[in-house]
Design an enzyme around this catalytic site. Structure first.
Site, PDB file in Angstrom:
ATOM      1  N   HIS A 253     -15.964  15.695 -71.346  1.00  0.00           N
ATOM      2  CA  HIS A 253     -16.159  15.678 -72.803  1.00  0.00           C
ATOM      3  C   HIS A 253     -17.559  16.115 -73.206  1.00  0.00           C
ATOM      4  O   HIS A 253     -17.824  16.265 -74.412  1.00  0.00           O
ATOM      5  CB  HIS A 253     -15.771  14.325 -73.406  1.00  0.00           C
ATOM      6  CG  HIS A 253     -16.810  13.258 -73.329  1.00  0.00           C
ATOM      7  ND1 HIS A 253     -16.873  12.349 -72.297  1.00  0.00           N
ATOM      8  CD2 HIS A 253     -17.809  12.932 -74.169  1.00  0.00           C
ATOM      9  CE1 HIS A 253     -17.878  11.519 -72.521  1.00  0.00           C
ATOM     10  NE2 HIS A 253     -18.467  11.851 -73.653  1.00  0.00           N
TER      11      HIS A 253
ATOM     12  N   ASP B 103     -12.183  12.675 -66.833  1.00  0.00           N
ATOM     13  CA  ASP B 103     -13.349  13.062 -67.638  1.00  0.00           C
ATOM     14  C   ASP B 103     -14.503  13.502 -66.726  1.00  0.00           C
ATOM     15  O   ASP B 103     -15.559  12.874 -66.691  1.00  0.00           O
ATOM     16  CB  ASP B 103     -13.765  11.895 -68.540  1.00  0.00           C
ATOM     17  CG  ASP B 103     -14.741  12.315 -69.632  1.00  0.00           C
ATOM     18  OD1 ASP B 103     -14.981  13.530 -69.780  1.00  0.00           O
ATOM     19  OD2 ASP B 103     -15.267  11.414 -70.326  1.00  0.00           O
TER      20      ASP B 103
ATOM     21  N   GLN C 235     -23.971   6.126 -76.540  1.00  0.00           N
ATOM     22  CA  GLN C 235     -23.843   7.537 -76.910  1.00  0.00           C
ATOM     23  C   GLN C 235     -25.062   8.318 -76.398  1.00  0.00           C
ATOM     24  O   GLN C 235     -26.192   7.884 -76.555  1.00  0.00           O
ATOM     25  CB  GLN C 235     -23.736   7.736 -78.432  1.00  0.00           C
ATOM     26  CG  GLN C 235     -22.747   6.859 -79.178  1.00  0.00           C
ATOM     27  CD  GLN C 235     -21.519   6.433 -78.446  1.00  0.00           C
ATOM     28  OE1 GLN C 235     -20.919   7.204 -77.720  1.00  0.00           O
ATOM     29  NE2 GLN C 235     -21.135   5.189 -78.638  1.00  0.00           N
TER      30      GLN C 235
ATOM     31  N   ASP D   8     -25.503   8.922 -73.258  1.00  0.00           N
ATOM     32  CA  ASP D   8     -25.551   8.664 -71.806  1.00  0.00           C
ATOM     33  C   ASP D   8     -24.387   9.324 -71.087  1.00  0.00           C
ATOM     34  O   ASP D   8     -24.396   9.436 -69.850  1.00  0.00           O
ATOM     35  CB  ASP D   8     -25.507   7.157 -71.521  1.00  0.00           C
ATOM     36  CG  ASP D   8     -26.785   6.454 -71.910  1.00  0.00           C
ATOM     37  OD1 ASP D   8     -27.864   7.028 -71.686  1.00  0.00           O
ATOM     38  OD2 ASP D   8     -26.707   5.326 -72.440  1.00  0.00           O
ATOM     39  N   SER D   9     -23.390   9.739 -71.849  1.00  0.00           N
ATOM     40  CA  SER D   9     -22.193  10.331 -71.252  1.00  0.00           C
ATOM     41  C   SER D   9     -22.521  11.410 -70.248  1.00  0.00           C
ATOM     42  O   SER D   9     -23.459  12.188 -70.443  1.00  0.00           O
ATOM     43  CB  SER D   9     -21.313  10.960 -72.324  1.00  0.00           C
ATOM     44  OG  SER D   9     -20.545   9.972 -72.914  1.00  0.00           O
TER      45      SER D   9
HETATM   46  N1  ARG Z   1     -19.024   8.790 -75.072  1.00  0.00           N
HETATM   47  C1  ARG Z   1     -20.410   8.461 -75.028  1.00  0.00           C
HETATM   48  C2  ARG Z   1     -21.245   9.710 -74.892  1.00  0.00           C
HETATM   49  O1  ARG Z   1     -20.723  10.787 -75.094  1.00  0.00           O
HETATM   50  C3  ARG Z   1     -20.698   7.424 -73.975  1.00  0.00           C
HETATM   51  C4  ARG Z   1     -20.174   6.140 -74.398  1.00  0.00           C
HETATM   52  C5  ARG Z   1     -20.403   5.062 -73.429  1.00  0.00           C
HETATM   53  N2  ARG Z   1     -20.114   3.886 -74.176  1.00  0.00           N
HETATM   54  C6  ARG Z   1     -20.217   2.668 -73.674  1.00  0.00           C
HETATM   55  N3  ARG Z   1     -20.019   1.685 -74.479  1.00  0.00           N
HETATM   56  N4  ARG Z   1     -20.539   2.448 -72.398  1.00  0.00           N
HETATM   57  O2  ARG Z   1     -22.462   9.660 -74.757  1.00  0.00           O
END
Ligand code: ARG
Length: 265
Positions: free
Chosen positions: A84, A128, A217, A219-220
């Site tokens: 993603h 992912d 957000q 950190d993904s």
């Molecule tokens: N989807 C988020 C990103 O794109 C990462 C989310 C991680 N969330 C969590 N609660 N651990 O950065």
């Protein structure tokens, strides 16, 4: 607000529509804007200690530093990140190694020459994961090996997540951080994230039932590390560090064969 937040930073600028399509497993569409809030509840880390942790910046990121996603150096010219995280044009990405503060110019940088995204991502749940090829290899930098055993995903395993993402005010922005997140197990996330379609064979549930410490957000795509191996890839959660809503990570062992094929190519 509920919704599986699985989008990288740049998606935050898009006026995302909250589509209540719970049950559409594996989809990465943004449903709710994230809380305005790197790693939540963590501590400052050093890329000298974690040289394989890579900041994946993007020129379309809404944050001035360009901070967008994380990634892991697994070979001098290969990164593992989240599927993603690779929705932007290839020319918009810059990989950065050895930069603790993204508002400085220390460390090495490289553009991306090739993106491989797991072809099943978005078709079914999980998957992912993506592999990026660097135009300028980070030669001489320590790499992280992939975890290949699914038995590593055991309740109580002490894994650590790294990143430059949101802190929800618990720390400075754009700084490399880390936090210990114990494995909570597939049965726990299978319960709390039943309607989000948590995938036991392909995802790792890690964090604290009471909340307080989590990835967030931005950190993904970054590394979840256990026993010196790349155990997971930051993927999604509902909010960040909220009680009953732990972090979900792509399970590297599940996809290790496909990833290694790309890494060797
Ligand atoms: N989807 C988020 C990103 O794109 C990462 C989310 C991680 N969330 C969590 N609660 N651990 O950065």
């Amino acid at each position: 607000m509920t919704g599986k937040l699985k989008f990288a930073r740049a998606a935050l600028v898009a006026a995302v529509v909250a589509v209540a399509s719970a049950g559409a497993v594996g989809t990465a569409e943004a449903r709710t804007p994230p809380p305005s809030t790197n790693i939540v509840g963590g501590s400052l880390a050093s890329t000298a200690q974690a040289p394989w942790a890579i900041a994946l910046n993007n020129s379309r990121s809404p944050v001035p530093s360009g901070q967008y996603c994380g990634a892991t150096l697994v070979k001098a010219n290969k990164l593992v990140t989240a599927a993603h995280c690779v929705t932007q044009p290839i020319s918009t990405y810059t990989a950065i190694q050895g930069r603790d503060n993204l508002n400085t110019t220390t460390g090495k940088t490289s553009k991306i020459s090739k993106i491989w995204k797991d072809p099943q991502y978005g078709q079914v749940g999980g998957h992912d994961v993506a592999v990026l090829t660097l135009t300028t290899p980070f030669t001489g930098v320590a790499t992280l090996p992939l975890e290949t055993s699914r038995a590593a995903d055991a309740v109580g395993a002490q894994s650590t997540v790294y990143g430059w993402g949101d802190t929800e005010g618990t720390g400075p922005a754009d700084r490399f951080q880390k936090v210990l997140v114990p494995v909570l197990g597939d049965s726990y996330c299978g319960q709390v994230y039943a309607s989000e379609g948590y995938v036991a064979n392909g995802e790792i549930c890690a964090g604290y039932k009471q909340g307080g410490k989590d990835s967030c957000q931005g950190d993904s795509g970054g590394p979840l590390v256990l026993n010196g191996r790349l155990f997971g890839v930051v993927s999604w959660g509902i909010g960040c560090a909220d009680a009953g809503n732990p972090g979900v990570y792509a399970e590297v062992a599940t996809y290790a064969t496909a990833l290694q094929t790309q890494i060797n190519s």
